[in-house]
Design a protein around this motif. Structure first.
Motif, PDB file in Angstrom:
ATOM      1  N   UNK A  97      16.251   0.371  -2.706  1.00 35.88           N
ATOM      2  CA  UNK A  97      15.938  -1.056  -2.878  1.00 35.88           C
ATOM      3  C   UNK A  97      15.657  -1.786  -1.558  1.00 35.88           C
ATOM      4  N   UNK A  98      15.225  -1.045  -0.536  1.00 36.75           N
ATOM      5  CA  UNK A  98      14.826  -1.727   0.700  1.00 36.75           C
ATOM      6  C   UNK A  98      13.484  -2.429   0.490  1.00 36.75           C
ATOM      7  N   UNK A  99      12.670  -1.877  -0.366  1.00 39.11           N
ATOM      8  CA  UNK A  99      11.421  -2.532  -0.756  1.00 39.11           C
ATOM      9  C   UNK A  99      11.435  -2.672  -2.267  1.00 39.11           C
ATOM     10  N   UNK A 100      10.961  -3.823  -2.740  1.00 43.03           N
ATOM     11  CA  UNK A 100      10.886  -4.058  -4.183  1.00 43.03           C
ATOM     12  C   UNK A 100       9.526  -4.654  -4.520  1.00 43.03           C
ATOM     13  N   UNK A 101       8.461  -3.827  -4.370  1.00 46.40           N
ATOM     14  CA  UNK A 101       7.111  -4.355  -4.601  1.00 46.40           C
ATOM     15  C   UNK A 101       6.843  -4.605  -6.086  1.00 46.40           C
ATOM     16  N   UNK A 102       5.954  -5.556  -6.352  1.00 47.32           N
ATOM     17  CA  UNK A 102       5.506  -5.801  -7.729  1.00 47.32           C
ATOM     18  C   UNK A 102       4.482  -4.747  -8.121  1.00 47.32           C
ATOM     19  N   UNK A 103       3.707  -4.313  -7.118  1.00 44.77           N
ATOM     20  CA  UNK A 103       2.717  -3.274  -7.408  1.00 44.77           C
ATOM     21  C   UNK A 103       2.497  -2.411  -6.176  1.00 44.77           C
ATOM     22  N   UNK A 104       2.127  -1.168  -6.428  1.00 40.02           N
ATOM     23  CA  UNK A 104       1.718  -0.272  -5.350  1.00 40.02           C
ATOM     24  C   UNK A 104       0.217  -0.047  -5.469  1.00 40.02           C
ATOM     25  N   UNK A 105      -0.461  -0.230  -4.353  1.00 40.06           N
ATOM     26  CA  UNK A 105      -1.896   0.026  -4.304  1.00 40.06           C
ATOM     27  C   UNK A 105      -2.071   1.366  -3.589  1.00 40.06           C
ATOM     28  N   UNK A 106      -2.494   2.362  -4.338  1.00 40.37           N
ATOM     29  CA  UNK A 106      -2.618   3.719  -3.796  1.00 40.37           C
ATOM     30  C   UNK A 106      -3.909   3.816  -2.980  1.00 40.37           C
ATOM     31  N   UNK A 107      -3.746   3.958  -1.664  1.00 39.88           N
ATOM     32  CA  UNK A 107      -4.934   4.076  -0.801  1.00 39.88           C
ATOM     33  C   UNK A 107      -5.185   5.532  -0.405  1.00 39.88           C
ATOM     34  N   UNK A 108      -4.395   6.455  -0.983  1.00 40.54           N
ATOM     35  CA  UNK A 108      -4.432   7.843  -0.497  1.00 40.54           C
ATOM     36  C   UNK A 108      -5.737   8.565  -0.791  1.00 40.54           C
ATOM     37  N   UNK A 109      -6.545   8.017  -1.691  1.00 44.57           N
ATOM     38  CA  UNK A 109      -7.804   8.708  -2.013  1.00 44.57           C
ATOM     39  C   UNK A 109      -9.015   8.094  -1.317  1.00 44.57           C
ATOM     40  N   UNK A 110      -8.769   7.144  -0.414  1.00 48.58           N
ATOM     41  CA  UNK A 110      -9.902   6.523   0.298  1.00 48.58           C
ATOM     42  C   UNK A 110     -10.447   7.472   1.364  1.00 48.58           C
ATOM     43  N   UNK A 111     -11.658   7.189   1.802  1.00 50.95           N
ATOM     44  CA  UNK A 111     -12.326   8.061   2.790  1.00 50.95           C
ATOM     45  C   UNK A 111     -11.858   7.718   4.211  1.00 50.95           C
ATOM     46  N   UNK A 124      -6.865   6.987   9.283  1.00 51.24           N
ATOM     47  CA  UNK A 124      -5.446   6.697   9.048  1.00 51.24           C
ATOM     48  C   UNK A 124      -4.828   7.590   7.984  1.00 51.24           C
ATOM     49  N   UNK A 125      -5.651   8.283   7.183  1.00 56.93           N
ATOM     50  CA  UNK A 125      -5.098   9.176   6.156  1.00 56.93           C
ATOM     51  C   UNK A 125      -5.020  10.632   6.609  1.00 56.93           C
ATOM     52  N   UNK A 164       0.858  -1.191   0.000  1.00 57.63           N
ATOM     53  CA  UNK A 164       0.000   0.000   0.000  1.00 57.63           C
ATOM     54  C   UNK A 164       0.889   1.236   0.000  1.00 57.63           C
ATOM     55  N   UNK A 165       0.410   2.303  -0.624  1.00 57.57           N
ATOM     56  CA  UNK A 165       1.093   3.593  -0.501  1.00 57.57           C
ATOM     57  C   UNK A 165       0.060   4.671  -0.175  1.00 57.57           C
ATOM     58  N   UNK A 166       0.449   5.574   0.733  1.00 58.89           N
ATOM     59  CA  UNK A 166      -0.433   6.717   1.046  1.00 58.89           C
ATOM     60  C   UNK A 166       0.393   7.990   0.851  1.00 58.89           C
ATOM     61  N   UNK A 167       1.043   8.492   1.911  1.00 57.53           N
ATOM     62  CA  UNK A 167       1.888   9.680   1.752  1.00 57.53           C
ATOM     63  C   UNK A 167       3.168   9.366   0.986  1.00 57.53           C
ATOM     64  N   UNK A 168       3.733   8.196   1.261  1.00 61.66           N
ATOM     65  CA  UNK A 168       4.920   7.752   0.531  1.00 61.66           C
ATOM     66  C   UNK A 168       6.228   8.365   1.014  1.00 61.66           C
ATOM     67  N   UNK A 169       6.199   9.184   2.064  1.00 56.92           N
ATOM     68  CA  UNK A 169       7.435   9.874   2.459  1.00 56.92           C
ATOM     69  C   UNK A 169       8.510   8.923   2.980  1.00 56.92           C
ATOM     70  N   UNK A 170       8.110   7.803   3.523  1.00 59.37           N
ATOM     71  CA  UNK A 170       9.092   6.786   3.912  1.00 59.37           C
ATOM     72  C   UNK A 170       9.258   5.768   2.784  1.00 59.37           C
ATOM     73  N   UNK A 171       8.146   5.337   2.208  1.00 55.34           N
ATOM     74  CA  UNK A 171       8.202   4.258   1.209  1.00 55.34           C
ATOM     75  C   UNK A 171       8.981   4.661  -0.050  1.00 55.34           C
TER      76      UNK A 171
END
Lengths: 330, 196
Positions: free
Chosen positions: A41-55, A71-72, A27-34
């Motif tokens: 290369x500390x994380x090597x995800x296949x996909x990012x699921x953007x949750x930043x627009x959820x309610x 949480x957002x 998951x990605x939201x703000x992304x400031x750490x991710x």
């Protein structure tokens, strides 16, 4: 960084469902750490699921008198909220003392509690690290370890948790609300983060497919006089060497109740319940607070370069308790 | 400026609103907002210092708030209003913050300046909206613009580093902007003190 596919989640259920079909999704939201982690290369995800627009951006009062923090909610929004300034000033101060305005504007509460350690050996993939690569070794044990852990560490990992906000949340008995494939559950803050033990690769008890949806703060009237004291190598925009979140409830000159948590000392925000137990019923004075600080650090195991943090922590604890007992003015 | 559509594999179509203009481009999801501005949109005012959110040279405004564009993925910025240093001046008239930096020698080499200026634009707005900082004595009574102390200015700009150490000039620029009288630049004092 490696490339990945990107998609926007349409709902909490949708986010969880997508994550449960790909164990390499993140998951990605703000992304400031991710985003920073992706670059090294500390994380090597296949996909990012953007949750930043959820309610999940609401701050709502709880029927109990506490506060439900979506949480957002960004660090900035939380620190600026009138009810946080008024009722939980240690939380507002902890947030404001962390990072910079640019980071706080984007960073979310959910992401903040999932922040990972800034141990330089962990960050530098040229070094072995048990947290990155189990059983590869810990160079911090024999290397430069002035910023590392004093309490609750293991021979596998001496990293510390970097968050300021989490120290206040630990003191305030927050609860983490998460949703996973099996539904919702609540995790008391003290059970959310883990000590390294033999599994330093796991920072938290969150399951991979679970999404943090909110943080719940119970009411705590005496948190109005709570303080957050942060000591670091430079005056601003640096991680804590030592930080303390404290709140003292006084009846006459006697301590009725107290909350005490320490940052910069362990793999998790360190709630010092032994010191709290000692303080209840005692007279609120310098000698009592000094004794509580000793108790809080009695199981400290300093490394070659961080012995100074033991004394620093004791003095910070004493000062924080004194300040809170005097009404909480920093 | 014409934008060439990238045909990189894995690229996705992204439309960004930058300095009031819609810009459509094809970029990989891993591309940061900073790299998109500099490498795909020809907006090289935003600088890459550390590329890790530690120096502030890449600071831009997103929906009016200052952010590090090096830690933001461009693909996540769709629908948001992005303003860079290139978007501050109106035709040939400098933004007041740009003018104040010049008036007060708020720079030497200039590399951090676009970030410092974007950060200052946001700082003034934050103070107007009543935000507190870590050193605000009473969180419930944040300082007004005119009462902003030197310590508050420094704390609120701590996310922007200046290797030339033009901090005195930067603080003076902010003081001028909030209606205070900044101290004279040291060079000015030296000139005045020189024997005729």
């Amino acid at each position: 960084m490696n490339n990945f596919s990107y998609s926007r989640a349409t709902s909490v259920q949708n986010a969880v469902q997508r994550a449960s079909t790909d164990k390499n999704a993140m998951f990605i939201a703000g992304g400031t750490n991710l985003v920073d982690r992706l670059k090294v290369f500390l994380d090597e995800p296949s996909q990012l699921i953007d949750v930043s627009r959820l309610e999940m951006k609401q701050l709502e009062p709880l029927a109990s008198g506490g506060l439900r923090i979506g949480s957002l909610v960004t660090n900035t929004a939380l620190a600026d909220a009138p009810e946080v300034r008024r009722n939980y000033p240690m939380l507002a101060r902890a947030i404001l003392s962390g990072a910079s305005q640019q980071i706080r504007n984007v960073a979310t509460v959910g992401g903040n509690i999932l922040q990972r350690t800034r141990c330089p050996y962990y960050y530098d993939t040229a070094f072995p690290c048990n947290k990155r690569e189990p059983d590869s070794g810990c160079p911090a044990l024999t290397g430069i370890n002035r910023t590392h852990a004093l309490l609750g560490a293991s021979d596998q990992c001496v990293a510390v948790h970097p968050s300021d906000m989490c120290v206040a949340l630990a003191a305030l008995d927050a609860v983490v609300e998460v949703t996973g494939p099996k539904g919702k559950r609540q995790i008391p803050f003290g059970d959310f983060h883990r000590l390294p033990g033999n599994t330093p690769e796991r920072d938290t008890n969150l399951e991979p497919e679970e999404l943090i949806t909110a943080i719940l703060l119970p009411p705590l009237p005496f948190a109005k006089s709570g303080v957050y004291l942060k000591l670091r190598d430079r005056a601003s925009y640096a991680f804590a060497l030592i930080s303390v979140a404290a709140a003292v409830d006084l009846a006459e000159e006697q301590i009725k109740d107290v909350r005490l948590a320490i940052g910069g000392v362990a793999h998790k925000p360190w709630r010092s319940q032994e010191a709290e137990q000692f303080l209840i019923g005692k007279a609120a004075n310098a000698a009592t607070f000094e004794e509580a600080a000793k108790i809080a650090l009695q199981s400290a195991k300093p490394l070659a370069h961080n012995r100074f943090k033991v004394e620093l922590a004791k003095r910070a604890i004493k000062r924080s308790l004194m300040l809170s007992a005097a009404g909480g003015v920093v | 400026m014409e934008v060439t559509q990238s045909t990189v594999s894995g690229a996705v179509a992204v439309t960004l609103n930058v300095n009031g203009k819609k810009r459509s481009l094809a970029i990989e999801p891993r591309v940061t907002l900073l790299d998109t501005l500099r490498e795909h949109l020809g907006l090289t005012g935003s600088k890459k210092g550390c590329d890790h959110g530690q120096c502030g040279a890449c600071t831009v405004l997103v929906d009016g708030q200052r952010v590090y564009s090096c830690l933001a993925l461009a693909v996540m910025q769709e629908g948001k209003e992005i303003v860079t240093i290139e978007g501050l001046a109106k035709d040939d008239v400098l933004h007041p913050v740009q003018a104040a930096f010049i008036d007060n020698d708020g720079l030497q080499c200039g590399y951090c300046t676009p970030g410092q200026i974007c950060a200052t634009v946001a700082l003034l707005d934050e103070v107007k909206q009543g935000s507190s900082s870590a050193i605000t004595p009473n969180l419930e009574h944040p300082p007004q613009l005119a009462e902003l102390s030197e310590a508050e200015i420094k704390e609120r700009l701590s996310g922007n580093l200046c290797r030339c150490s033009a901090y005195n000039g930067i603080v003076a620029a902010v003081q001028q902007l909030v209606g205070q009288t900044p101290p004279s630049a040291a060079a000015d004092v030296m000139v005045k003190e020189m024997p005729a």
